[in-house]
Each structure stands twice: as structure tokens, then as C-alpha cells.
Write an enzyme that holds these catalytic residues in place. Structure first.
Site, PDB file in Angstrom:
ATOM      1  N   TYR A 158       0.830  -1.214   0.000  1.00 51.69           N
ATOM      2  CA  TYR A 158       0.000   0.000   0.000  1.00 51.69           C
ATOM      3  C   TYR A 158       0.865   1.265   0.000  1.00 51.69           C
ATOM      4  O   TYR A 158       0.696   2.147  -0.842  1.00 51.69           O
ATOM      5  CB  TYR A 158      -0.912  -0.032   1.227  1.00 51.69           C
ATOM      6  CG  TYR A 158      -1.703   1.228   1.471  1.00 51.69           C
ATOM      7  CD1 TYR A 158      -2.525   1.765   0.478  1.00 51.69           C
ATOM      8  CD2 TYR A 158      -1.651   1.883   2.705  1.00 51.69           C
ATOM      9  CE1 TYR A 158      -3.257   2.923   0.717  1.00 51.69           C
ATOM     10  CE2 TYR A 158      -2.384   3.032   2.942  1.00 51.69           C
ATOM     11  CZ  TYR A 158      -3.180   3.549   1.941  1.00 51.69           C
ATOM     12  OH  TYR A 158      -3.903   4.689   2.161  1.00 51.69           O
TER      13      TYR A 158
HETATM   14  P1  NAP Z   1     -13.240   4.070   1.521  1.00 50.47           P
HETATM   15  O1  NAP Z   1     -14.304   4.569   2.412  1.00 50.47           O
HETATM   16  O2  NAP Z   1     -12.976   2.601   1.466  1.00 50.47           O
HETATM   17  O3  NAP Z   1     -13.444   4.594   0.058  1.00 50.47           O
HETATM   18  C1  NAP Z   1     -12.631   4.113  -0.983  1.00 50.47           C
HETATM   19  C2  NAP Z   1     -13.257   4.534  -2.283  1.00 50.47           C
HETATM   20  O4  NAP Z   1     -12.477   4.010  -3.367  1.00 50.47           O
HETATM   21  C3  NAP Z   1     -14.671   4.016  -2.428  1.00 50.47           C
HETATM   22  O5  NAP Z   1     -15.449   5.054  -2.935  1.00 50.47           O
HETATM   23  C4  NAP Z   1     -14.527   2.898  -3.433  1.00 50.47           C
HETATM   24  O6  NAP Z   1     -15.698   2.785  -4.209  1.00 50.47           O
HETATM   25  C5  NAP Z   1     -13.363   3.397  -4.276  1.00 50.47           C
HETATM   26  N1  NAP Z   1     -12.716   2.279  -4.955  1.00 50.47           N
HETATM   27  C6  NAP Z   1     -11.991   1.282  -4.390  1.00 50.47           C
HETATM   28  N2  NAP Z   1     -11.628   0.396  -5.338  1.00 50.47           N
HETATM   29  C7  NAP Z   1     -12.155   0.831  -6.500  1.00 50.47           C
HETATM   30  C8  NAP Z   1     -12.144   0.346  -7.827  1.00 50.47           C
HETATM   31  N3  NAP Z   1     -11.533  -0.810  -8.178  1.00 50.47           N
HETATM   32  N4  NAP Z   1     -12.784   1.060  -8.774  1.00 50.47           N
HETATM   33  C9  NAP Z   1     -13.415   2.205  -8.455  1.00 50.47           C
HETATM   34  N5  NAP Z   1     -13.474   2.725  -7.230  1.00 50.47           N
HETATM   35  C10 NAP Z   1     -12.835   2.032  -6.261  1.00 50.47           C
HETATM   36  O7  NAP Z   1     -11.822   4.701   1.879  1.00 50.47           O
HETATM   37  P2  NAP Z   1     -11.342   6.114   2.458  1.00 50.47           P
HETATM   38  O8  NAP Z   1     -10.831   5.830   3.809  1.00 50.47           O
HETATM   39  O9  NAP Z   1     -12.344   7.172   2.227  1.00 50.47           O
HETATM   40  O10 NAP Z   1     -10.074   6.354   1.525  1.00 50.47           O
HETATM   41  C11 NAP Z   1     -10.046   7.290   0.469  1.00 50.47           C
HETATM   42  C12 NAP Z   1      -8.591   7.517   0.077  1.00 50.47           C
HETATM   43  O11 NAP Z   1      -7.867   8.026   1.199  1.00 50.47           O
HETATM   44  C13 NAP Z   1      -7.868   6.252  -0.371  1.00 50.47           C
HETATM   45  O12 NAP Z   1      -7.044   6.543  -1.472  1.00 50.47           O
HETATM   46  C14 NAP Z   1      -7.020   5.893   0.836  1.00 50.47           C
HETATM   47  O13 NAP Z   1      -5.868   5.166   0.478  1.00 50.47           O
HETATM   48  C15 NAP Z   1      -6.698   7.276   1.383  1.00 50.47           C
HETATM   49  N6  NAP Z   1      -6.354   7.279   2.802  1.00 50.47           N
HETATM   50  C16 NAP Z   1      -7.285   6.926   3.745  1.00 50.47           C
HETATM   51  C17 NAP Z   1      -6.919   6.929   5.085  1.00 50.47           C
HETATM   52  C18 NAP Z   1      -7.885   6.541   6.170  1.00 50.47           C
HETATM   53  O14 NAP Z   1      -7.447   6.340   7.333  1.00 50.47           O
HETATM   54  N7  NAP Z   1      -9.180   6.437   5.893  1.00 50.47           N
HETATM   55  C19 NAP Z   1      -5.631   7.305   5.476  1.00 50.47           C
HETATM   56  C20 NAP Z   1      -4.725   7.669   4.488  1.00 50.47           C
HETATM   57  C21 NAP Z   1      -5.095   7.654   3.166  1.00 50.47           C
HETATM   58  P3  NAP Z   1     -16.461   1.357  -4.371  1.00 50.47           P
HETATM   59  O15 NAP Z   1     -16.482   0.735  -3.013  1.00 50.47           O
HETATM   60  O16 NAP Z   1     -17.794   1.697  -4.906  1.00 50.47           O
HETATM   61  O17 NAP Z   1     -15.630   0.615  -5.336  1.00 50.47           O
END
Ligand code: NAP
Length: 250
Positions: A158
Site C-alpha cells: 500500500y
Molecule cells: P473508503 O471509504 O474505502 O473509500 C474508498 C473509495 O475508493 C470508495 O469510494 C470505493 O468505491 C473506491 N474504490 C476502491 N476500489 C475501486 C475500484 N476498483 N474502482 C473504483 N473505485 C474504487 O476509503 P477512504 O478511507 O475514504 O479512503 C479514500 C482515500 O484516502 C484512499 O485513497 C485511501 O488510500 C486514502 N487514505 C485513507 C486513510 C484513512 O485512514 N481512511 C488514510 C490515508 C489515506 P467502491 O467501493 O464503490 O468501489
């Protein structure tokens, strides 16, 4: 009333149907943008778009699987069509976070992480940035992670994929500045979203390693993304903004 500083602009927010992306989509719409939300789950996507429309905003959901390159390219084409020929703001937010010891990472999970976290942003920028350059303006914000900057056991696949996205942020800053396109990134710390719900207490434990010792909210991450996408950040370019309770400072 919120300033309508995105009026007349089209924004594409990948992963706009969940967590951080949803907060970004809602904030951009509130500030006047027409928002194209994408994700795989159309029920959640249509619900977010309907929610934005119900309060007078403008949004549509486009289903796309970013692990599939044809779907990435179809998404770019559809976003341009829906935007009346232009996409002014691209937020590369969608991401997957396979965690675990390197020896346990299945090749399919490694490939999926690089396809969604690196290849999809790469080809969305390839499709959309040249059109931004033609119009003389545009803004791209990539969403990385604090573990793209320091080593964390269990985050090799990741973290390395997001480190690639951080370098792409700088590469694109060098490539597109002359065309009027700004490119930046935010680097979130632990944030409570649908995606991190499965982590349970370990999300709080991770947050306890940050000086502020708390988990962030999607709105706190979205605030930085929206700022970087806006004209208020007109001289900010090629930067990675940590939004992590100070984790990268220590
Ligand atoms: P989340 O709630 O799991 O949302 C992830 C999003 O990515 C969902 O809308 C999902 O849509 C989409 N996605 C995943 N795989 C996909 C695919 N194959 N095709 C199209 N869409 C896809 O996660 P989040 O925590 O909001 O994370 C958002 C971003 O922030 C990510 O890049 C993550 O790495 C980054 N981030 C998060 C954190 C944290 O602690 N939350 C920390 C650092 C960085 P579907 O489910 O509809 O596919």
C-alpha cells in the site's frame, strides 16, 4: 452561505461514493461545482449524487472499476461529456489498502493496489490534463497517505503504491505547470471512514502514534483537498499536504 468559488467548474471525484471522497464531492458541490462521482457501488454512488441534488447542488454518479483500464478510460470520456466538454478539477481519491506482511500479499492484491492507486490516476491524468491545458486552467489533487513517507510494517504494498502517487504529483507539477494546471496531494493520517471501519481499535492505536492522538474525520481531509483544488491555492503546486495530526512532524 458558502462562497461559490467552483461555480461553472466540473469536478471528477474518484471514490466519491464513500468516506473521504464523499466529503470532497459534497464540499465541492456546496461551493458551486458540478460533481461527477465515481466508484463501483452504484447504490451508494446514486445515493450521494441524489443527496447533493436534494440540497440544490449538481452531481451525477458514473460507475467505473478503476482496476480495469478500459473502465478508467471510459470514465474519463463520460466525465468530459457530462461536464459539457471539460473537467476542471480531478480528485484522485479512490484507493485500496491491502495490509499485511510482505510474504503474505497475494499477487492479485498487489496488482490491484497498483492498478487502482497508481495506474488509474496515471491514465485519468493522461486523459484529462491535456484538455485542462487547452483551456489554460485546471487543478488535480491526489490522495496519498502518511505511510507513503515513512516505513510501517505491514504497509509495504500500500505505502509503496502511494509513494508512487506522491512522485507522480511532482512529475505532473513539472509537466503541466506551463499549461496552467496545478497538481498537489494530501497525505491523510488515520481517518474514520467506511473503508477503515474493519480496522476497529487498531485505527485508534495508529492515531495514538500522532501528536494529536486522534482519528481524523473525512471532512477534515476534504477541507485540505478542496483548498488545494481552489483558486485560493493559486501558487501552491507540486506539494504534498500532510493532514495527519502531526504524524509526519515527529
Ligand atoms: P473508503 O471509504 O474505502 O473509500 C474508498 C473509495 O475508493 C470508495 O469510494 C470505493 O468505491 C473506491 N474504490 C476502491 N476500489 C475501486 C475500484 N476498483 N474502482 C473504483 N473505485 C474504487 O476509503 P477512504 O478511507 O475514504 O479512503 C479514500 C482515500 O484516502 C484512499 O485513497 C485511501 O488510500 C486514502 N487514505 C485513507 C486513510 C484513512 O485512514 N481512511 C488514510 C490515508 C489515506 P467502491 O467501493 O464503490 O468501489
Amino acid at each position: 452561505m458558502t462562497e461559490q468559488d467552483f461555480a461553472g467548474r466540473t469536478a471528477l471525484v474518484t471514490g466519491g461514493n464513500s468516506g473521504i471522497g464523499r466529503a470532497v464531492a459534497e464540499a465541492l458541490a456546496e461551493r458551486g461545482a458540478y460533481v461527477v462521482i465515481s466508484g463501483r457501488d452504484d447504490a451508494r454512488g446514486n445515493e450521494v449524487a441524489a443527496g447533493i441534488r436534494s440540497v440544490g447542488g449538481r452531481a451525477d454518479f458514473v460507475q467505473a472499476d478503476l482496476a480495469d483500464l478500459d473502465s478508467v478510460q471510459a470514465l474519463a470520456k463520460q466525465a468530459i461529456e457530462l461536464g459539457g466538454g471539460h473537467v476542471d478539477v480531478l480528485v484522485n481519491n479512490a484507493g485500496i489498502f491491502p495490509m499485511g506482511p510482505t510474504a503474505d500479499v497475494a499477487p492479485a492484491d498487489f496488482d490491484a493496489a497498483y492498478a487502482v492507486n497508481v495506474r488509474a490516476p496515471f491514465y485519468l491524468v493522461a486523459a484529462l490534463a491535456p484538455l485542462m491545458v487547452q483551456r489554460g486552467h485546471g487543478s488535480i489533487v491526489n490522495v496519498t497517505t502518511m505511510v507513503a513517507t515513512f516505513g510501517m510494517a505491514g504497509a509495504a504494498a500500500y505505502g509503496s503504491s502511494k509513494a508512487a502517487l506522491q512522485l507522480l504529483t511532482k512529475s505532473w507539477a513539472a509537466e503541466y505547470a506551463a499549461g496552467g494546471v496545478r497538481v498537489n496531494a494530501v497525505s491523510p493520517g488515520p481517518t474514520r471512514t467506511e473503508g477503515t471501519a474493519v480496522m476497529g481499535d487498531s485505527l485508534d492505536q495508529l492515531a495514538n502514534t500522532t501528536p494529536m492522538q486522534r482519528v481524523g474525520s473525512p471532512a477534515e481531509i476534504a477541507a485540505g483537498i478542496v483548498f488545494l483544488a481552489s483558486d485560493q491555492a493559486s501558487l501552491i503546486h507540486g506539494t504534498v499536504l500532510p493532514i495527519d495530526g502531526g504524524r509526519l512532524a515527529v
